[in-house]
Design an enzyme around this catalytic site. Structure first.
Site: not given
Lengths: 221, 234
Positions: A49-50
């Site tokens: 997840s960024e």
């Protein structure tokens, strides 16, 4: 939408088959998030997840939510054994540096040369691109998850995108509620049909050039 | 040990003025410098340019500065979930520059690391690249992006000491480490200010050299934006 077309979970289920053993995968918000629910449990995959986590797990049980552990959709999540946290620059080093094997994201429009638009409707909706522009500019394996047509019934698979672009010539594959389509140098190539959906229906719902070669099999879900 | 400790948010915000440029750590509402934001609301300084991945929600985070119309310009990657923001943007009261998230992180990191600019593929061929220098490297096109310049950077960490060393927790880390040392003055607020010597040097995420002022936040609400849970089976 006709009953025999796939719903969001159906699209996610089909895309899950593209996730291979040993992949690091970035999932966008919306339908892509659902893909995690359908990945085979006999393969090893890590979700990135960024906002800074690798090894994302399922949502927490009630009472176990932690404001300091969220995903890119700002939802509370958990982590799996072997997970790690990192800063945003490191996160985008993973993305820009092509260390992430597969990127799955939503779109408002895709053109037959692989351009994608998903961040802005001028005068109407301006939420921003988040990490989408970084993802599509660098990822080599991008799958778009979306409905084949918009709410007004107009095709989202176009000759050229009408909305401001997120990236150019980057999308490789599209999975919709009607079909699996590959982007080739000659246009949209129809690979699979959703169960019960005909080639003619897909043609009708596709504005861009659709290449149909031989018998088109139904998706196996 | 060079002492960076200040007594409270009032001291930490010394020198902030109208029309300055600030950077704020945080992703959504996670890891935002709540105490500095509350302090800026009280000071009610105006004409601010704010660099932050998001703009908070209507009644929390940077949304509080928006309510008082303290912000002149926002530089962000994603600004959904905020009606007041949308209203001010559409009416033209608020200037908004939307940039890719990885570019935002790297523009902060470049400022921290002393790079004036860098090339990134993000945004090439889109309106983000308009008016910017582009260049080909190994057959691929890149856009030149500049390092940020800011007066103050507001950081939220989990633990810190008077030397300015910081440790973050979970995904509340996000942009915070990249923004340390990226502005003229970096102000860090922590949940726990521990005695010097207590933090294991092996575990420090940001060395104190990047931090000018550190204080223990008086209150952290740590609001959850999207509370999502699963049900226990049986």
């Amino acid at each position: 939408m006709r009953e025999n077309m796939l719903d969001k979970n159906g699209i996610a289920k089909r895309i899950a088959k593209e996730v291979k053993d040993g992949y690091y995968v970035n999932l966008g918000i919306g339908i892509p998030t659902l893909v995690a629910n359908f990945v085979r449990d006999d393969i090893e995959v890590e979700f990135q997840s960024e906002n800074g986590v690798l090894g994302m797990g399922p949502f927490p049980f009630e009472g176990e939510e932690d404001a300091d552990i969220i995903n890119a959709g700002k939802q509370t999540i958990t982590t799996l054994p072997g997970a790690s946290f990192f800063d945003s620059a490191t996160s985008f080093s993973m993305i820009r540096g092509k260390h992430v094997d597969l990127t799955i994201l939503g779109a408002m429009e895709v053109s037959e040369n692989g351009d994608i638009a998903n961040w802005k409707i001028p005068g109407k909706m301006v939420k921003g691109m988040g990490g989408a522009m970084d993802l599509v500019a660098s990822a080599e394996n991008i799958i778009v998850a979306m409905m084949h047509t918009n709410r007004a019934g107009a095709s989202k698979l176009l000759k050229t995108c009408s909305l401001p672009l997120t990236g150019v010539g980057c999308v490789k594959k599209i999975v919709t509620n009607m079909a699996v389509i590959e982007i080739t140098s000659k246009g949209f190539k129809l690979l699979e049909r959703a169960p019960g959906v005909s080639v003619e229906e897909i043609e009708k719902a596709t504005e861009g050039h659709l290449i149909i070669e031989g018998d088109i099999p139904e998706m196996i879900l | 040990m060079i002492n960076k400790k200040v007594a409270n948010v009032t001291e930490a915000l010394k020198g902030v003025k109208d029309n300055m440029t600030f950077m704020f750590g945080g992703f959504g509402l996670s890891g935002i410098p709540e105490n500095a934001i509350a302090g800026l609301v009280k000071l009610n300084i105006k004409g601010l340019t704010c660099i932050s991945n998001n703009a908070g929600v209507d009644d929390f985070g940077l949304g509080l500065l928006l309510q008082q119309k303290q912000i002149k310009k926002m530089i962000s990657s994603y600004v959904g979930e905020n009606d007041e923001f949308e209203r001010q943007m559409l009416s033209g009261e608020l200037d908004v520059e939307l940039i890719p998230q990885g570019t935002l992180a790297e523009r902060a990191r470049a400022a921290q690391a002393g790079f004036p600019a860098f090339y990134t593929p993000a945004g090439y061929g889109t309106e983000v690249a308009e008016g910017k220098e582009t260049r080909e490297f190994n057959g691929k096109m890149y856009v030149l992006e500049n390092a940020f310049k800011a007066d103050y950077g507001f950081i939220k960490a989990w633990k810190g000491d008077a030397a300015g060393n910081l440790i973050f927790k979970g995904t509340a880390r996000n942009f915070n480490p990249n923004m340390c040392g990226a502005a003229n003055i970096t102000v860090a607020e922590v949940e726990e200010l521990v005695p010097v010597g207590e933090l294991d040097p092996n575990q420090v995420h940001v060395p104190g050299i990047f931090v000018q002022r550190i204080f223990k936040g008086a209150h952290f609400e740590k609001r959850i934006e999207q509370r999502t849970v699963r049900q226990k089976s049986n």
